[in-house]
Motif scaffolding. Sequence first.
Motif, PDB file in Angstrom:
ATOM      1  N   ASP A   6      13.050   0.347   0.166  1.00  0.00           N
ATOM      2  CA  ASP A   6      13.082   1.723  -0.321  1.00  0.00           C
ATOM      3  C   ASP A   6      11.735   2.102  -0.921  1.00  0.00           C
ATOM      4  OD1 ASP A   6      15.698   1.968   0.466  1.00  0.00           O
ATOM      5  OD2 ASP A   6      16.521   1.789  -1.553  1.00  0.00           O
ATOM      6  N   ARG A   7      11.200   1.224  -1.731  1.00  0.00           N
ATOM      7  CA  ARG A   7       9.896   1.470  -2.363  1.00  0.00           C
ATOM      8  C   ARG A   7       8.816   1.615  -1.296  1.00  0.00           C
ATOM      9  NH1 ARG A   7       6.381   3.448  -5.693  1.00  0.00           N
ATOM     10  NH2 ARG A   7       4.654   2.104  -6.199  1.00  0.00           N
ATOM     11  N   TYR A   8       8.870   0.793  -0.270  1.00  0.00           N
ATOM     12  CA  TYR A   8       7.885   0.846   0.806  1.00  0.00           C
ATOM     13  C   TYR A   8       7.919   2.212   1.495  1.00  0.00           C
ATOM     14  CZ  TYR A   8       5.487  -0.166   5.168  1.00  0.00           C
ATOM     15  OH  TYR A   8       4.624  -0.118   6.228  1.00  0.00           O
ATOM     16  N   VAL A   9       9.096   2.720   1.773  1.00  0.00           N
ATOM     17  CA  VAL A   9       9.238   4.014   2.427  1.00  0.00           C
ATOM     18  C   VAL A   9       8.653   5.120   1.551  1.00  0.00           C
ATOM     19  CG1 VAL A   9      10.915   5.749   3.210  1.00  0.00           C
ATOM     20  CG2 VAL A   9      11.194   3.348   3.848  1.00  0.00           C
ATOM     21  N   VAL A  10       8.942   5.074   0.253  1.00  0.00           N
ATOM     22  CA  VAL A  10       8.416   6.086  -0.666  1.00  0.00           C
ATOM     23  C   VAL A  10       6.888   6.003  -0.741  1.00  0.00           C
ATOM     24  CG1 VAL A  10       8.350   6.832  -3.083  1.00  0.00           C
ATOM     25  CG2 VAL A  10      10.536   6.320  -1.995  1.00  0.00           C
ATOM     26  N   VAL A  11       6.361   4.810  -0.849  1.00  0.00           N
ATOM     27  CA  VAL A  11       4.910   4.642  -0.904  1.00  0.00           C
ATOM     28  C   VAL A  11       4.264   5.141   0.382  1.00  0.00           C
ATOM     29  CG1 VAL A  11       3.049   2.927  -0.967  1.00  0.00           C
ATOM     30  CG2 VAL A  11       4.918   2.787  -2.611  1.00  0.00           C
ATOM     31  N   GLN A  12       4.863   4.857   1.508  1.00  0.00           N
ATOM     32  CA  GLN A  12       4.325   5.343   2.783  1.00  0.00           C
ATOM     33  C   GLN A  12       4.311   6.869   2.819  1.00  0.00           C
ATOM     34  OE1 GLN A  12       2.853   3.605   5.315  1.00  0.00           O
ATOM     35  NE2 GLN A  12       2.950   2.034   3.749  1.00  0.00           N
ATOM     36  N   ARG A  13       5.377   7.472   2.351  1.00  0.00           N
ATOM     37  CA  ARG A  13       5.455   8.940   2.342  1.00  0.00           C
ATOM     38  C   ARG A  13       4.409   9.524   1.398  1.00  0.00           C
ATOM     39  NH1 ARG A  13       5.700  12.706   5.445  1.00  0.00           N
ATOM     40  NH2 ARG A  13       6.821  14.533   4.797  1.00  0.00           N
ATOM     41  N   LYS A  14       4.286   8.932   0.217  1.00  0.00           N
ATOM     42  CA  LYS A  14       3.278   9.403  -0.734  1.00  0.00           C
ATOM     43  C   LYS A  14       1.873   9.251  -0.166  1.00  0.00           C
ATOM     44  CE  LYS A  14       5.631   8.458  -5.130  1.00  0.00           C
ATOM     45  NZ  LYS A  14       5.566   7.603  -6.348  1.00  0.00           N
ATOM     46  N   SER A  15       1.629   8.174   0.564  1.00  0.00           N
ATOM     47  CA  SER A  15       0.292   7.944   1.101  1.00  0.00           C
ATOM     48  C   SER A  15      -0.088   8.980   2.150  1.00  0.00           C
ATOM     49  CB  SER A  15       0.158   6.526   1.654  1.00  0.00           C
ATOM     50  OG  SER A  15       0.915   6.383   2.829  1.00  0.00           O
ATOM     51  N   VAL A  16       0.877   9.688   2.684  1.00  0.00           N
ATOM     52  CA  VAL A  16       0.614  10.789   3.602  1.00  0.00           C
ATOM     53  C   VAL A  16       0.525  12.112   2.838  1.00  0.00           C
ATOM     54  CG1 VAL A  16       1.586  12.148   5.506  1.00  0.00           C
ATOM     55  CG2 VAL A  16       1.682   9.646   5.569  1.00  0.00           C
ATOM     56  N   LEU A  17       1.452  12.318   1.917  1.00  0.00           N
ATOM     57  CA  LEU A  17       1.529  13.597   1.208  1.00  0.00           C
ATOM     58  C   LEU A  17       0.399  13.800   0.202  1.00  0.00           C
ATOM     59  CD1 LEU A  17       5.374  13.759   0.660  1.00  0.00           C
ATOM     60  CD2 LEU A  17       4.007  15.251   2.133  1.00  0.00           C
ATOM     61  N   PHE A  18       0.034  12.770  -0.534  1.00  0.00           N
ATOM     62  CA  PHE A  18      -0.998  12.927  -1.558  1.00  0.00           C
ATOM     63  C   PHE A  18      -2.311  13.441  -0.964  1.00  0.00           C
ATOM     64  CE2 PHE A  18       0.866   9.604  -4.763  1.00  0.00           C
ATOM     65  CZ  PHE A  18       1.948  10.430  -4.989  1.00  0.00           C
ATOM     66  N   PRO A  19      -2.819  12.819   0.102  1.00  0.00           N
ATOM     67  CA  PRO A  19      -4.054  13.352   0.690  1.00  0.00           C
ATOM     68  C   PRO A  19      -3.882  14.753   1.283  1.00  0.00           C
ATOM     69  CG  PRO A  19      -3.717  11.091   1.393  1.00  0.00           C
ATOM     70  CD  PRO A  19      -2.454  11.522   0.694  1.00  0.00           C
ATOM     71  N   GLU A  20      -2.679  15.077   1.722  1.00  0.00           N
ATOM     72  CA  GLU A  20      -2.406  16.412   2.247  1.00  0.00           C
ATOM     73  C   GLU A  20      -2.600  17.469   1.163  1.00  0.00           C
ATOM     74  OE1 GLU A  20       1.445  18.125   4.158  1.00  0.00           O
ATOM     75  OE2 GLU A  20       1.092  16.150   5.041  1.00  0.00           O
ATOM     76  N   VAL A  21      -2.108  17.178  -0.033  1.00  0.00           N
ATOM     77  CA  VAL A  21      -2.279  18.094  -1.165  1.00  0.00           C
ATOM     78  C   VAL A  21      -3.767  18.282  -1.455  1.00  0.00           C
ATOM     79  CG1 VAL A  21      -1.934  18.379  -3.659  1.00  0.00           C
ATOM     80  CG2 VAL A  21      -0.037  17.598  -2.224  1.00  0.00           C
ATOM     81  N   VAL A  22      -4.491  17.182  -1.499  1.00  0.00           N
ATOM     82  CA  VAL A  22      -5.917  17.244  -1.799  1.00  0.00           C
ATOM     83  C   VAL A  22      -6.658  18.033  -0.717  1.00  0.00           C
ATOM     84  CG1 VAL A  22      -8.021  15.867  -2.084  1.00  0.00           C
ATOM     85  CG2 VAL A  22      -5.896  15.149  -3.188  1.00  0.00           C
ATOM     86  N   ALA A  23      -6.370  17.753   0.532  1.00  0.00           N
ATOM     87  CA  ALA A  23      -7.067  18.429   1.634  1.00  0.00           C
ATOM     88  C   ALA A  23      -6.784  19.932   1.644  1.00  0.00           C
ATOM     89  CB  ALA A  23      -6.672  17.805   2.966  1.00  0.00           C
TER      90      ALA A  23
END
Length: 151
Positions: A12-29
């Motif tokens: 579960d943690r892995y899935v959340v981290v994977q999702r965050k690793s996509v979304l966080f840079p999206e916010v910044v970009a």
Amino acid sequence: MTTGIGPDDGADRYVVVQRKSVLFPEVVAASYRLHDLPIWNGRDAVDPASLSAAVEDAVLRTAFFCGEELNATLDRLLAAARARVEITRDIHASSRPAFGGRVHEDFRVDDESGRRELRRAVTAFADAARADLRISGTWGVRWPVGEFGAS
């Protein structure tokens, strides 16, 4: 009847981290693109609506996966993005482009202030997001220099 077999907390943690690793840079970009958007394109006003919508969309999707601390930085970022849009619209309504499509001198302080606040909010979010993902080292992005300043 339950079998006692279910999702592993690690998975579960892995899935959340994977999702965050996509979304966080999206916010910044998306925020970076809004920051860098010119007020004028020659003599024409540049509408920030689509970039503002992209920032809001990225923030809302990201907030779902974040705790209180990260959501506070997202709130600040979203407020700064909205302020940037309002400043842009105020400049459009109150002035005309200066030479070369630049912001008229009377409105440069407002423009630079809005961009600076957005930079600060993005940096605060990025620092918190990197800490959340346990990424070490410092984060930095090369913000545009010149008419917009580098503060």
